[in-house]
Design an enzyme around this catalytic site. Sequence first.
Site, PDB file in Angstrom:
ATOM      1  N   HIS A 186       0.434   5.111   6.883  1.00  0.00           N
ATOM      2  CA  HIS A 186       1.087   5.635   5.679  1.00  0.00           C
ATOM      3  C   HIS A 186       1.544   7.079   5.840  1.00  0.00           C
ATOM      4  O   HIS A 186       0.802   7.896   6.390  1.00  0.00           O
ATOM      5  CB  HIS A 186       0.111   5.542   4.499  1.00  0.00           C
ATOM      6  CG  HIS A 186      -0.444   4.165   4.317  1.00  0.00           C
ATOM      7  ND1 HIS A 186      -1.680   3.803   4.772  1.00  0.00           N
ATOM      8  CD2 HIS A 186       0.106   3.062   3.767  1.00  0.00           C
ATOM      9  CE1 HIS A 186      -1.892   2.523   4.492  1.00  0.00           C
ATOM     10  NE2 HIS A 186      -0.825   2.043   3.884  1.00  0.00           N
TER      11      HIS A 186
ATOM     12  N   ASP B 233      -2.291   8.586   7.718  1.00  0.00           N
ATOM     13  CA  ASP B 233      -3.208   7.773   8.511  1.00  0.00           C
ATOM     14  C   ASP B 233      -2.376   6.905   9.445  1.00  0.00           C
ATOM     15  O   ASP B 233      -1.193   7.189   9.668  1.00  0.00           O
ATOM     16  CB  ASP B 233      -4.159   6.961   7.608  1.00  0.00           C
ATOM     17  CG  ASP B 233      -3.432   5.917   6.772  1.00  0.00           C
ATOM     18  OD1 ASP B 233      -2.242   5.644   7.023  1.00  0.00           O
ATOM     19  OD2 ASP B 233      -4.064   5.360   5.848  1.00  0.00           O
TER      20      ASP B 233
ATOM     21  N   SER C 117       0.809  -1.227   0.000  1.00  0.00           N
ATOM     22  CA  SER C 117       0.000   0.000   0.000  1.00  0.00           C
ATOM     23  C   SER C 117       0.840   1.275   0.000  1.00  0.00           C
ATOM     24  O   SER C 117       0.344   2.335  -0.359  1.00  0.00           O
ATOM     25  CB  SER C 117      -0.936   0.013   1.209  1.00  0.00           C
ATOM     26  OG  SER C 117      -0.188  -0.097   2.400  1.00  0.00           O
TER      27      SER C 117
END
Length: 365
Positions: free
Chosen positions: A334, A331, A39
């Site tokens: 990340h 967040d 991600s």
Amino acid sequence: MRGSSMVWVGFIFVGLIAMACNSQPQQSQVPCFFIFGDSLVDNGNNNRILTLARANYRPYGIDFPQGATGRFTNGRTYVDALAQLLGFPNYIQPYARAAGSSMLKGANYASGAAGILDETGNNLGGHASMNQQVTYFAGTVEQMRRYFRGDTNGLNSYLSKCIFYSGMGSNDYLNNYFMPTFYTTSSDYTTKAFAARLLQDYTRQLMQLYSLGGRKVIVSGVGPIGCIPYQLARFTGNNTRCNEKINQAINQFNSGLRKLVDRFNGGQLPGSKFVFLDSYQSSNDLYMNPTAYGFEVVDKGCCGVGRNNGQITCLPLQQPCQDRQKYLFWDAFHPTELANIYLAKSTYTSQNYTYPINIQQLATL
Ligand SMILES: *[C@@H]1O[C@H](CO)[C@@H](O)[C@H](O)[C@H]1NC(C)=O
Ligand SMILES: *[C@@H]1O[C@H](CO)[C@@H](O)[C@H](O)[C@H]1NC(C)=O
């Protein structure tokens, strides 16, 4: 006579193409850029996969011109910023949307929740593991072969100039080893044996990229994920102390990966150049000395719910923080766009976090 007029037409045609290219604002330093990862660099591959690891909703992408594309941050990822530094006029497109000749510029296979091990990330749903991403790339190479009309040497020579990026391992710890309710790895392996197991599989996967034509390869170490807001909320509660047990396990993996880079460069994979990206050190520098880099908040995500804005990640339509440029984390997991851009610039131009050469040097080899 007819032959020579054909040649003239050819010259004019090539001339027009050259003019068209020159009129473009920039030309990339390498012909293509292929991206493998999770991600941290996914740019939309998970959008159509059934998984909790998805980011194609607002406020993700709040600072990205195209909005919520599936990137797990407010703006650009590290590889977006790196593609710009390498002179690509557009971002490298997600494999899920790549088609036709556009693949000649590269593709991004990264998938949120993915790991070196196939089982990693299953707790969140579907994803393309590293094995799957390599398989997709093998398919891309077959498609590219058509544009080279079966000229294998031409294709290999082209691929040998391209840059490959692989960032793997975070989820093998976060969404595997340190999630004992779902996975047995922490009872099957010591941290040392687990790092060795990961490196064994990763070695095979990177060697597959090499045999498919990859020669200039950046491999990223895992960041200090014992310090991300998710862990601060989960293990240490309401403070800013990192989970050192996790960080130590990560360091075992990272030091093995660096040695692997030495082995590859030392003759095991002739004609290749691997660059180790020390994401641990770079993130640690930002975390330990944030004000030097313009950050003020390092222990919470800009968007999130619960302790440290980190117990649950950023939810659809949630209001993020206003002053995003002050946050290291977007967040619970990340980094923000600014952190990504800083890392891209620093690894491109300096040797602070790259070994044995920086990315600009890798590009011009
Ligand atoms: C964190 O700790 C401070 C001081 O001990 C306290 O005032 C605050 O309410 C705590 N926050 C959370 C979310 O527990
Ligand atoms: C590299 O590190 C040095 C020393 O910490 C620092 O002064 C310099 O700005 C860094 N360079 C980049 C491009 O980040």
